[in-house]
Write a protein that holds these residues in place. Structure first.
Motif, PDB file in Angstrom:
ATOM      1  N   GLU A 163      77.052  37.999-117.837  1.00  0.00           N
ATOM      2  CA  GLU A 163      77.027  39.238-118.623  1.00  0.00           C
ATOM      3  C   GLU A 163      75.731  39.983-118.365  1.00  0.00           C
ATOM      4  O   GLU A 163      74.707  39.383-118.035  1.00  0.00           O
ATOM      5  CB  GLU A 163      77.109  38.933-120.123  1.00  0.00           C
ATOM      6  CG  GLU A 163      78.486  38.645-120.628  1.00  0.00           C
ATOM      7  CD  GLU A 163      78.555  38.716-122.156  1.00  0.00           C
ATOM      8  OE1 GLU A 163      79.560  38.266-122.690  1.00  0.00           O
ATOM      9  OE2 GLU A 163      77.614  39.232-122.804  1.00  0.00           O
ATOM     10  N   ASN A 164      75.785  41.304-118.563  1.00  0.00           N
ATOM     11  CA  ASN A 164      74.567  42.093-118.498  1.00  0.00           C
ATOM     12  C   ASN A 164      73.703  41.763-119.709  1.00  0.00           C
ATOM     13  O   ASN A 164      74.200  41.590-120.820  1.00  0.00           O
ATOM     14  CB  ASN A 164      74.888  43.584-118.495  1.00  0.00           C
ATOM     15  CG  ASN A 164      73.646  44.436-118.312  1.00  0.00           C
ATOM     16  OD1 ASN A 164      72.693  44.007-117.682  1.00  0.00           O
ATOM     17  ND2 ASN A 164      73.668  45.629-118.864  1.00  0.00           N
ATOM     18  N   MET A 165      72.410  41.640-119.494  1.00  0.00           N
ATOM     19  CA  MET A 165      71.444  41.382-120.565  1.00  0.00           C
ATOM     20  C   MET A 165      70.201  42.211-120.313  1.00  0.00           C
ATOM     21  O   MET A 165      69.834  42.451-119.160  1.00  0.00           O
ATOM     22  CB  MET A 165      71.070  39.896-120.624  1.00  0.00           C
ATOM     23  CG  MET A 165      72.235  38.960-120.795  1.00  0.00           C
ATOM     24  SD  MET A 165      71.725  37.239-120.650  1.00  0.00           S
ATOM     25  CE  MET A 165      73.281  36.492-120.166  1.00  0.00           C
ATOM     26  N   THR A 166      69.553  42.636-121.387  1.00  0.00           N
ATOM     27  CA  THR A 166      68.335  43.421-121.239  1.00  0.00           C
ATOM     28  C   THR A 166      67.296  42.999-122.267  1.00  0.00           C
ATOM     29  O   THR A 166      67.641  42.726-123.421  1.00  0.00           O
ATOM     30  CB  THR A 166      68.618  44.927-121.435  1.00  0.00           C
ATOM     31  OG1 THR A 166      69.209  45.137-122.728  1.00  0.00           O
ATOM     32  CG2 THR A 166      69.540  45.461-120.369  1.00  0.00           C
ATOM     33  N   LEU A 167      66.055  42.939-121.817  1.00  0.00           N
ATOM     34  CA  LEU A 167      64.933  42.771-122.736  1.00  0.00           C
ATOM     35  C   LEU A 167      64.594  44.169-123.195  1.00  0.00           C
ATOM     36  O   LEU A 167      63.989  44.950-122.468  1.00  0.00           O
ATOM     37  CB  LEU A 167      63.748  42.119-122.016  1.00  0.00           C
ATOM     38  CG  LEU A 167      62.448  41.977-122.800  1.00  0.00           C
ATOM     39  CD1 LEU A 167      62.655  41.193-124.083  1.00  0.00           C
ATOM     40  CD2 LEU A 167      61.386  41.305-121.942  1.00  0.00           C
TER      41      LEU A 167
END
Length: 307
Positions: A135-139
């Motif tokens: 899955e796409n993840m972002t900080l």
């Protein structure tokens, strides 16, 4: 062995979205052949991250971490709530919050920090996690608070694990008073912040554009009034607005007969000295992110049938 340059690693990373160390390994394994390195990463499942970067990530976790007179809060987003229950994802978010205590309060600084137990950065570690979980993840964001004396109280709402949840709050109380009293008070105020979502500490902290917008609304509602009357209406209206949205002026959720400011003043006797609320941070998971609407497959099928 081929001479692997930084430019080659950078190009492969931009092409695949894989981590820096993985790109270097891929080029070493393929004697510097870029296309072969891309295939090597794809076979290892490490070239998926870049393809997922455009997908909306509005779920995930907020984490808080404190140590001494410092505390940090971070938000890491994922596409689904399912990932928020993943042990590897939770471990990453928890470590990111710990690292934030000793990094500058910026996403860039935290991304560049060395991830514990790995020869890679936080940013690259997240890319590896994206490839592994799928899955796409972002900080998304990070903030810190500090005091010279006193406490930084923390609170996590909808907690899924220690220090991890849907809303994270930090509250800074500057005081030389009793730490136990300050900690209890700070936690109560942090819970208040989670519940009421104040926009600023006091009137001076409210954004000028927000003040102007509220003033214009008051003027429109009272159009036609003489200027001297209008001025008083706007002044009175803004005072009421500040009582609703500024932390120190809000009625305390644990005792609505008092404002937060009054509660602070009354706490000084128990604490044994002056108590000043110097700042707060409230992160609610996914706030401000425009989520994609789930597709209505029944409607799509019906529309296709009509066509």
């Amino acid at each position: 062995m081929a001479n692997i340059t930084a430019a080659m690693v950078k190009e492969l990373r931009e092409k695949t979205g894989a981590g820096m160390m993985d790109c270097k390994s891929a080029l070493n394994e393929t004697a510097g052949d870029l296309e072969a390195a891309v295939d090597w990463l794809r076979k290892k499942g490490l070239a998926k991250a870049a393809k997922k970067a455009g997908r909306v990530a509005a779920e995930g976790l907020v984490a808080v971490e404190s140590a001494g007179h410092h505390a940090a809060v971070v938000e890491v987003n994922s596409e689904t709530d399912f990932v928020a229950r993943n042990d590897s994802f939770q471990a990453f978010v928890r470590e990111a919050a710990k690292l934030a205590l000793n990094a500058e309060a910026s996403v860039e600084a935290l991304e560049a920090a060395r991830f514990p137990g790995a020869e890679t950065t936080v940013k690259d570690k997240l890319q590896e996690l994206i490839a592994t979980i799928g899955e796409n993840m972002t900080l998304r964001r990070v903030a810190k608070l500090s005091v010279e004396k006193g406490v930084i109280a923390t609170y996590v709402h909808s907690q899924v694990s220690e220090g991890l949840g849907k809303i994270g709050v930090l509250v800074a109380l500057e005081s030389a008073g009793d730490v136990t009293v300050l900690s209890q008070l700070g936690r109560q105020i942090a819970m208040h912040v989670a519940a009421t979502n104040p926009v600023a500490l006091d009137a001076s902290g409210v954004d000028a554009a927000t003040v102007e917008r509220e003033s214009n609304i008051l003027r429109e509602k009272n159009a036609g009034k003489p200027d001297h009357v209008m001025a008083k209406i706007v002044e009175s209206g803004l005072k009421s607005y500040y009582k609703e949205v500024t932390l120190l002026e809000q009625p305390f959720v644990h005792d609505s007969s008092k404002t937060v400011s009054q509660v602070l003043k009354e706490s000084e006797g128990k604490a044994g000295g002056p108590v000043k609320l110097t700042g707060f941070v409230r992160y609610a998971l996914g706030e401000g992110i425009e989520k994609e609407e789930a597709p209505d497959f029944a409607a799509e099928v019906a529309a296709a049938a009509k066509g």
